[in-house]
Design an enzyme around this catalytic site. Structure first.
Site, PDB file in Angstrom:
ATOM      1  N   GLU A 177       0.927  -1.373  -0.029  1.00  0.00           N
ATOM      2  CA  GLU A 177       0.070   0.016  -0.163  1.00  0.00           C
ATOM      3  C   GLU A 177       1.152   1.354   0.103  1.00  0.00           C
ATOM      4  OE1 GLU A 177       0.539   1.756   3.104  1.00  0.00           O
ATOM      5  OE2 GLU A 177       1.903  -0.188   3.315  1.00  0.00           O
ATOM      6  N   GLU A 320       4.898  -0.493   1.417  1.00  0.00           N
ATOM      7  CA  GLU A 320       4.425  -0.946   0.354  1.00  0.00           C
ATOM      8  C   GLU A 320       4.193  -2.277   0.162  1.00  0.00           C
ATOM      9  OE1 GLU A 320       8.911   0.242  -1.007  1.00  0.00           O
ATOM     10  OE2 GLU A 320       8.008   2.139  -0.552  1.00  0.00           O
TER      11      GLU A 320
END
Length: 364
Positions: A177, A320
């Protein structure tokens, strides 16, 4: 409501693990040339993958990481050390292959798919998948982050994304994300779902100081008080104190489970998404692997709630999808061992595994 009807269809397709395949895999693992249980968690991984896929020869060679991106209105409350513009800048960095997740995904042989589900950016870098439900959430400290309809639409984006990858032959999905401020809604969701006080689960996220951490905790408490999300209604929690990328990731889990594709979660944000997905459909829990244990305090609580043990402990908190990328080779290693190790039968010697009857029960 079309989205809601489609969501219910997906939920009906999610099955329990295939116990026959799991038994067959356990029998294979127990007959490999090693002491029983000596490969530890790798043995558990192989058995679980057999249950997820319904195959005694599961594969995770085709790998992908989905990086869902969204902005958050609660950033107005000063909960992040970085300005909101960094969300858009990092999306461009992902496309240029310049982020940590790109480096680790390439090493693991995984594709990285960047999805804009709710950023403020209007001019997207080429290569970003545009699935914007709305440009950023509202400030949850003053009211709901989004409507319930928008939360369901974000879930559907995630489901569709998982389906598209499954149709392409992707065999395992890692979650990532990007969204400045997103540890705040993640912590709020965790507090609601687990009934833990905000002060126990709120961390420093992007690196705020102690004073800002205290203020962030109060923002989370205020958001919960103002919105009164219903812990028994995961969509209500997502809408009131969640985020678009968090809802999207929850949808990815639902869609992947419906297609019998294992999912590797990352840190606290993807963990909050997993909590939401499992509250919507508890059978999703069977399809999840926890990649690592983040230093964010909410993450351990999330994993305990989900009954998941992290594969790695590296004191990471980047997000991430970096943890998921690191765990993918570990998961693949479990299947390589099962496929390539010799069995005791190959060596012509008795197996140390107990004999079983036709029902898979040990013969005394």
């Amino acid at each position: 409501m079309i989205f809601l009807e489609k969501l219910l269809q997906v939920l009906n397709e999610i099955e329990r693990l295939n116990v026959v395949s799991m038994h067959q895999m356990r029998k294979r693992v127990n007959n490999l040339t090693k002491p029983l249980g000596s490969l530890g968690r790798l043995e558990e991984i192989a058995v679980k993958l057999a249950g997820i896929t319904g195959s005694v020869q599961p594969r995770v060679e085709n790998k992908a990481i989905i990086v869902m991106c969204g902005d958050h209105g609660v950033v107005q409350e000063g909960v992040s050390a970085f300005p909101q513009e960094v969300t858009g800048l990092m999306m461009a960095n992902f496309i240029r292959q310049g982020a940590a997740v790109n480096v680790l995904a390439q090493q693991a042989g995984a594709e990285v798919h960047v999805v804009d589900i709710g950023t403020l950016l209007t001019d997207l870098p080429e290569g970003v998948v545009q699935r914007k439900v709305r440009p950023g959430t509202a400030n949850m400290a003053k009211g709901p982050a989004m409507t319930k309809e928008e939360a369901v639409a974000a879930l559907q984006v995630g489901i569709d994304t998982a389906y598209e990858l499954a149709d392409k032959g992707i065999e395992v999905i890692g979650l990532g994300e990007m969204g400045i401020g997103n540890t705040t809604p993640s912590s709020a969701m965790t507090a609601v779902f687990t009934n833990h006080p905000a002060e126990q689960i709120t961390g420093k996220g992007s690196g705020i100081n102690d004073e800002a951490l205290a203020a962030k905790t109060k923002v989370i408490e205020r958001a919960i008080e103002v919105n009164r999300p219903n812990p028994g209604d995961a969509v209500d929690v997502l809408a009131k104190v969640g985020g678009l990328e968090i809802a999207g990731l929850a949808g990815v889990i639902l869609g992947a489970a419906a297609r019998k594709v294992p999912v590797v979660i990352d840190g606290v944000i993807t963990g909050a998404a997993a909590l939401a997905a499992c509250r919507i459909e508890p059978r999703c829990q069977d399809y999840l692997f926890a990649s690592h244990l983040s230093v964010e305090p909410a993450h351990r609580i999330v994993l305990d709630e989900l009954g998941l043990k992290p594969l790695l402990h590296l004191d990471m908190r980047l997000g991430e999808g970096t943890g998921a990328a690191l765990a993918l080779p570990v998961i693949e290693s479990a299947l390589q061992l099962v496929a390539k190790m010799a069995t005791f039968e190959d060596l012509g010697i008795p197996s140390p595994a107990p004999e079983e009857d036709e029902f898979g029960l040990a013969v005394q």
